[in-house]
Design a protein around this motif. Sequence first.
Motif, short mmCIF file in Angstrom:
data_model
loop_
_atom_site.label_atom_id
_atom_site.label_comp_id
_atom_site.label_asym_id
_atom_site.label_seq_id
_atom_site.Cartn_x
_atom_site.Cartn_y
_atom_site.Cartn_z
N ALA A 122 0.56 2.58 3.60
CA ALA A 122 -0.44 3.60 3.94
C ALA A 122 -1.43 2.97 4.92
N SER A 179 0.85 -1.19 0.00
CA SER A 179 0.00 0.00 0.00
C SER A 179 0.89 1.24 0.00
N ALA A 180 0.38 2.32 -0.60
CA ALA A 180 1.21 3.52 -0.75
C ALA A 180 0.34 4.76 -0.79
N THR A 181 0.95 5.88 -0.47
CA THR A 181 0.24 7.15 -0.59
C THR A 181 1.24 8.26 -0.90
N ARG A 188 5.49 4.27 1.47
CA ARG A 188 5.07 2.87 1.33
C ARG A 188 4.51 2.42 2.66
#
Lengths: 468, 203
Positions: B180, B167-169, B178
């Motif tokens: 989120a 997951s990333a934002t 990396r």
Amino acid sequence: MANDIFTDKKVDHVKGSRQFIADEPHIAFHDKRLWTLRDLRDKEAHGIAEWEQLRELASAIKSHTLTHLADYLEEFERNATANGVTVHWAKDAAEHNRIVHEILSARGVDTLVKSKSMLTEECNMRPYLQDRGMTVVETDLGERIQQLDDEPPSHIVVPAVHKLAKDVAEVFAETIGTDRSNADPHYLAEGMRQDTRPYFIKAGAGMTGCNFAVAETGTVVTCTNEGNADLSGNVPPLYIASIGIEKLIPKMEHLGVFIRMLSRSALGSPITQYTSHFRAPRAGGESHFILVDNGRSERLAMDDFWYSLKCIRCGACMNTCPVYRRSGGLSYGGVYAGPIGAIINPTFDLKKYSALPFASTLNGSCSNVCPVKINIHEQIYKWRQIVVEQGQVSFVKKESMKLAGKVLADPKRYRAWSSGAGKAMASLPRAFLYNPFNAWGKQRELPEPPGQTFHQWYAANRKPEQET
Amino acid sequence: MSSRDEILSRLRGAGRVPEALPDVPLFDENLPPALDQFKTALARMGGQWVDAPADGLDAWLAQRFANAKVICSAVPETAGTLQVHTVTDPRSLENVDVGIVRARFAVAETGSVWLSEAEYGVNALGYLAQHLVVLLDPAVILPNLHHAYRQAAFSQARYCALVTGPSATADIEGVLIRGAQGVRTLTVVGMRGDFLGVGGGVA
């Protein structure tokens, strides 16, 4: 300004932009950040030989689907129902919100975790549910920042792009108790993760929007990066998806075209971290899909504007727009900002959003980057004509346009004016040039007038073949 | 009239002239070697590639996740500390440190692995865990998304996802983070193996 989205108050884009422009660090960052996204998009697009062919295909698939939309919606409903999903239809925002509330309250749910959805923003769903005692937690970081700051999203992909880290530090210090003096994005994102995770466990229901709905299989597709859509859809026992009826595509194989372009156009990455397909409830779970019209069927009947229903909400038009980058999304006063907002918002309420078609240079960049080839700048130009016909233009703009029209239509008058204006500009007092009636004098110095007009130079240096 | 019928009748009365549906080609000419492209794309999206560990999966896990207390396995190659088939409520995966699954197939162009309820056992494993390890047979990497979306698996799974890295934002000042809301890391281990899923094999 932000809270005017759900009132009838006429949006004053210039006034809204002025508030944003007032702060130099914000506008400098905003401009740069969005241009970076545009740049990344270009690199991705140039890396794919068939990019233009994909745009043609995407546009044609959308044209086909929109011109057969009723059939595809029936097919989607039939298949989703056969998959064990309960399908609802909402003709407007009020009905959508009522349906969501009924589903939740019938099951005693008081906490809803939700993934980013522009449609639920459009329906103003969160306040509706909160007024009825529900806790609604946005789980996308940008959207959560905007929720905690009581502001609408300013961009459809990066909702808090107009904020600097120090602004987020302020908001989080006030609301989730992080350290006010620590504006490190890693620290802030971790703070949000720690605050939000327990809600996924506690929530009785999860909700997502929908990027694509596949008629052939009754599937809802979400494209996200943070993992929050999949947490919302897979942890609580009840799952609800809000679907704009224009999100339909015929078959799974068509997703190949759209998924290849969506994140590349939006963020310049080949795909989002998660591309998720919700077809049937998981064992022991329950799923509801809500098909929402809210003005879309009326838009489909508009001969000049129905193409806007092709929009896949990538935000590329916003990232490339010089007006959007320098005025900030909140100045558009609507759920959708930027070029796409300038053509969609007037379909909801022309009077309220009559200023937006003028928030454009008509440079056509928005249309050039659009992955589904919407003629955005042409629609903006068409809206201007309608706004003028309907008398929604301000007195000053109307009168100055009338005058400009007369001057530009008559070469003699134009020449007299242009040589006179140059001389006048050089000698007029500043107060005359930089007054409220001269929009060009705002936020910029007028250019140094040339010594002679082009026509004068041409007459002096070349023998004109034909005098007009 | 119900809202449903009202919407459908408005759409049918909108006056749009039917337009044709184009054919979508597979765009599979001059493709680079699948495994190389997959590794490059995966790395770009923040995922890590690991060749099949010589000392076996368990030894590698013990070294890579030395501090992990709960390792939840959905694969026969390792038992972990918790086997996903014993889990009934997804919320009970809240404290999982590492989840281990096997992908049915992967996509070279994007560096994505394909996972459904059959591979996860409990879908939430892929998102509530702090770290995810995905076993992948290098022989089942498809060249691009056009090939992927012709797989029958998509219309058979109740839920499935193309998972591409952790997951990333980048929602705060565009800084890439990396981890989120979902997993913090995603590691793909290239290991041959039997597929757990039923039907919808790779064409």
